[in-house]
Design a protein around this motif. Structure first.
Motif, PDB file in Angstrom:
ATOM      1  N   LEU A 169       0.814  -1.214   0.000  1.00 33.76           N
ATOM      2  CA  LEU A 169       0.000   0.000   0.000  1.00 33.76           C
ATOM      3  C   LEU A 169       0.846   1.262   0.000  1.00 33.76           C
ATOM      4  CD1 LEU A 169      -2.692  -0.979   2.653  1.00 33.76           C
ATOM      5  CD2 LEU A 169      -3.101  -0.569   0.212  1.00 33.76           C
ATOM      6  N   ASP A 170       0.226   2.353  -0.442  1.00 30.83           N
ATOM      7  CA  ASP A 170       0.801   3.686  -0.311  1.00 30.83           C
ATOM      8  C   ASP A 170       1.099   3.918   1.176  1.00 30.83           C
ATOM      9  OD1 ASP A 170       0.126   6.845   0.056  1.00 30.83           O
ATOM     10  OD2 ASP A 170       0.901   6.425  -1.958  1.00 30.83           O
ATOM     11  N   PRO A 171       2.172   4.631   1.522  1.00 31.00           N
ATOM     12  CA  PRO A 171       2.514   4.853   2.935  1.00 31.00           C
ATOM     13  C   PRO A 171       1.373   5.430   3.778  1.00 31.00           C
ATOM     14  CG  PRO A 171       4.315   5.590   1.533  1.00 31.00           C
ATOM     15  CD  PRO A 171       3.182   5.208   0.619  1.00 31.00           C
ATOM     16  N   ASP A 172       0.495   6.230   3.174  1.00 30.12           N
ATOM     17  CA  ASP A 172      -0.631   6.808   3.925  1.00 30.12           C
ATOM     18  C   ASP A 172      -1.547   5.746   4.520  1.00 30.12           C
ATOM     19  OD1 ASP A 172       0.283   9.298   3.290  1.00 30.12           O
ATOM     20  OD2 ASP A 172      -1.300   9.757   1.849  1.00 30.12           O
ATOM     21  N   PHE A 173      -1.583   4.561   3.927  1.00 31.72           N
ATOM     22  CA  PHE A 173      -2.535   3.531   4.337  1.00 31.72           C
ATOM     23  C   PHE A 173      -1.912   2.381   5.126  1.00 31.72           C
ATOM     24  CE2 PHE A 173      -4.304   5.191   0.246  1.00 31.72           C
ATOM     25  CZ  PHE A 173      -5.355   5.896   0.824  1.00 31.72           C
ATOM     26  N   LYS A 174      -0.604   2.230   5.087  1.00 33.52           N
ATOM     27  CA  LYS A 174       0.037   1.067   5.717  1.00 33.52           C
ATOM     28  C   LYS A 174      -0.283   0.947   7.203  1.00 33.52           C
ATOM     29  CE  LYS A 174       3.929   0.493   2.626  1.00 33.52           C
ATOM     30  NZ  LYS A 174       5.364   0.523   2.454  1.00 33.52           N
ATOM     31  N   GLN A 175      -0.253   2.048   7.915  1.00 32.97           N
ATOM     32  CA  GLN A 175      -0.430   2.013   9.372  1.00 32.97           C
ATOM     33  C   GLN A 175      -1.852   1.658   9.795  1.00 32.97           C
ATOM     34  OE1 GLN A 175       2.121   2.152  11.505  1.00 32.97           O
ATOM     35  NE2 GLN A 175       3.361   2.249   9.658  1.00 32.97           N
ATOM     36  N   THR A 176      -2.815   1.913   8.955  1.00 35.65           N
ATOM     37  CA  THR A 176      -4.214   1.669   9.333  1.00 35.65           C
ATOM     38  C   THR A 176      -4.784   0.394   8.719  1.00 35.65           C
ATOM     39  OG1 THR A 176      -4.994   3.041   7.491  1.00 35.65           O
ATOM     40  CG2 THR A 176      -4.695   4.123   9.634  1.00 35.65           C
ATOM     41  N   GLU A 177      -3.969  -0.394   8.049  1.00 29.81           N
ATOM     42  CA  GLU A 177      -4.454  -1.591   7.362  1.00 29.81           C
ATOM     43  C   GLU A 177      -4.619  -2.751   8.344  1.00 29.81           C
ATOM     44  OE1 GLU A 177      -5.607  -3.743   3.775  1.00 29.81           O
ATOM     45  OE2 GLU A 177      -5.847  -1.777   4.642  1.00 29.81           O
ATOM     46  N   ALA A 178      -5.666  -2.691   9.121  1.00 26.95           N
ATOM     47  CA  ALA A 178      -5.998  -3.749  10.086  1.00 26.95           C
ATOM     48  C   ALA A 178      -7.478  -3.608  10.422  1.00 26.95           C
ATOM     49  CB  ALA A 178      -5.154  -3.600  11.343  1.00 26.95           C
ATOM     50  N   PRO A 179      -8.098  -4.692  10.855  1.00 31.37           N
ATOM     51  CA  PRO A 179      -9.506  -4.595  11.252  1.00 31.37           C
ATOM     52  C   PRO A 179      -9.656  -3.606  12.398  1.00 31.37           C
ATOM     53  CG  PRO A 179      -8.796  -6.894  11.142  1.00 31.37           C
ATOM     54  CD  PRO A 179      -7.574  -6.043  10.996  1.00 31.37           C
ATOM     55  N   ASN A 180     -10.690  -2.797  12.340  1.00 34.58           N
ATOM     56  CA  ASN A 180     -10.932  -1.842  13.424  1.00 34.58           C
ATOM     57  C   ASN A 180     -11.948  -2.408  14.401  1.00 34.58           C
ATOM     58  OD1 ASN A 180     -13.307  -1.539  11.970  1.00 34.58           O
ATOM     59  ND2 ASN A 180     -12.683   0.383  11.064  1.00 34.58           N
ATOM     60  N   GLN A 181     -12.074  -1.749  15.511  1.00 33.87           N
ATOM     61  CA  GLN A 181     -13.011  -2.191  16.548  1.00 33.87           C
ATOM     62  C   GLN A 181     -14.358  -1.503  16.354  1.00 33.87           C
ATOM     63  OE1 GLN A 181     -12.237  -4.732  18.413  1.00 33.87           O
ATOM     64  NE2 GLN A 181     -10.193  -4.756  17.507  1.00 33.87           N
ATOM     65  N   ARG A 182     -15.291  -1.803  17.198  1.00 29.89           N
ATOM     66  CA  ARG A 182     -16.628  -1.241  17.132  1.00 29.89           C
ATOM     67  C   ARG A 182     -16.986  -0.601  18.460  1.00 29.89           C
ATOM     68  NH1 ARG A 182     -16.053  -1.249  12.512  1.00 29.89           N
ATOM     69  NH2 ARG A 182     -17.251  -2.286  10.908  1.00 29.89           N
ATOM     70  N   LYS A 183     -17.959   0.304  18.411  1.00 35.11           N
ATOM     71  CA  LYS A 183     -18.524   0.849  19.649  1.00 35.11           C
ATOM     72  C   LYS A 183     -19.088  -0.312  20.461  1.00 35.11           C
ATOM     73  CE  LYS A 183     -20.159   5.102  17.476  1.00 35.11           C
ATOM     74  NZ  LYS A 183     -21.366   5.876  17.094  1.00 35.11           N
ATOM     75  N   SER A 184     -19.193  -0.121  21.745  1.00 30.57           N
ATOM     76  CA  SER A 184     -19.764  -1.175  22.580  1.00 30.57           C
ATOM     77  C   SER A 184     -21.261  -1.308  22.277  1.00 30.57           C
ATOM     78  CB  SER A 184     -19.561  -0.879  24.065  1.00 30.57           C
ATOM     79  OG  SER A 184     -20.389   0.207  24.452  1.00 30.57           O
ATOM     80  N   THR A 185     -21.780  -2.492  22.532  1.00 27.63           N
ATOM     81  CA  THR A 185     -23.199  -2.749  22.285  1.00 27.63           C
ATOM     82  C   THR A 185     -24.078  -1.764  23.032  1.00 27.63           C
ATOM     83  OG1 THR A 185     -22.643  -5.086  22.060  1.00 27.63           O
ATOM     84  CG2 THR A 185     -24.975  -4.552  22.320  1.00 27.63           C
TER      85      THR A 185
END
Length: 192
Positions: A169-185
């Protein structure tokens, strides 16, 4: 699943793993999808629920290099930096009126969301990932597809493919390329 150990998505409550397994990566391998997988994706979307069974969605897709180049021209530059590698590019279109009456269908956007999530979950079942985007020119998509803006609205651009490496990926995206979390239920479901 190279990212599962790096950033696990653990549900707060019992839920089928398909919901936590789905996420929207930006790194894709360019390997084309076989035709039978294409039809399976759209078959899953076809069965999504909709108001009055209107099914107000159409998925326009580009799977050849020439068609993908044309579709890519509608994406904003930041999305083109990564989406160009995905072997399948889709525009999800909402039909604004009910077909039987011609009256406005205020549920069309909601129903398109149902069709999108059906496609996204089916993609995971087939070993692919889907990423929906809002960063595109509505006007350009309408031109490319030769649609009438008074009758159609572009809800999303979507790419589908096999997961690639974040290193591509372009350097702008490398650091964020992972599954993110969600707000609590408790923040998304409030009882009275």
């Amino acid at each position: 699943m190279p990212f599962r150990d790096k950033n696990p998505r653990v549900p707060e409550n019992e839920v089928d793993s398909m919901f936590c397994d789905r996420w929207s990566p930006r790194s894709f391998l360019p390997d084309p999808l076989p035709d039978h997988h294409l039809t399976t994706l759209f078959e899953a979307a076809r069965w999504a629920p909709s108001c009055f069974n209107e099914q107000p969605w159409t998925f326009y897709y580009a799977s050849t290099p020439e068609a993908r180049d044309k579709f890519l021209s509608a994406l904003f530059e930041k999305n083109r930096l990564w989406a160009y590698k995905a072997p399948l590019l889709i525009f999800l279109i909402a039909h604004k009126q009910f077909s039987a009456t011609g009256k406005p269908n205020r549920h069309a956007q909601f129903d398109c969301g149902s069709a999108w999530v059906s496609l996204a979950l089916q993609a995971r079942k087939l070993g692919y990932y889907a990423h929906a985007m809002a960063g595109f020119s509505q006007k350009r998509v309408i031109e490319i597809l030769n649609l009438e803006p008074e009758n159609h609205e572009v809800m999303a651009a979507i790419v589908v493919g096999r997961l690639g490496s974040p290193e591509d990926l372009d350097p702008d995206f490398k650091q964020t390329e992972a599954p993110n979390q969600r707000k609590s239920t408790s923040k998304v479901a409030i009882g009275e």
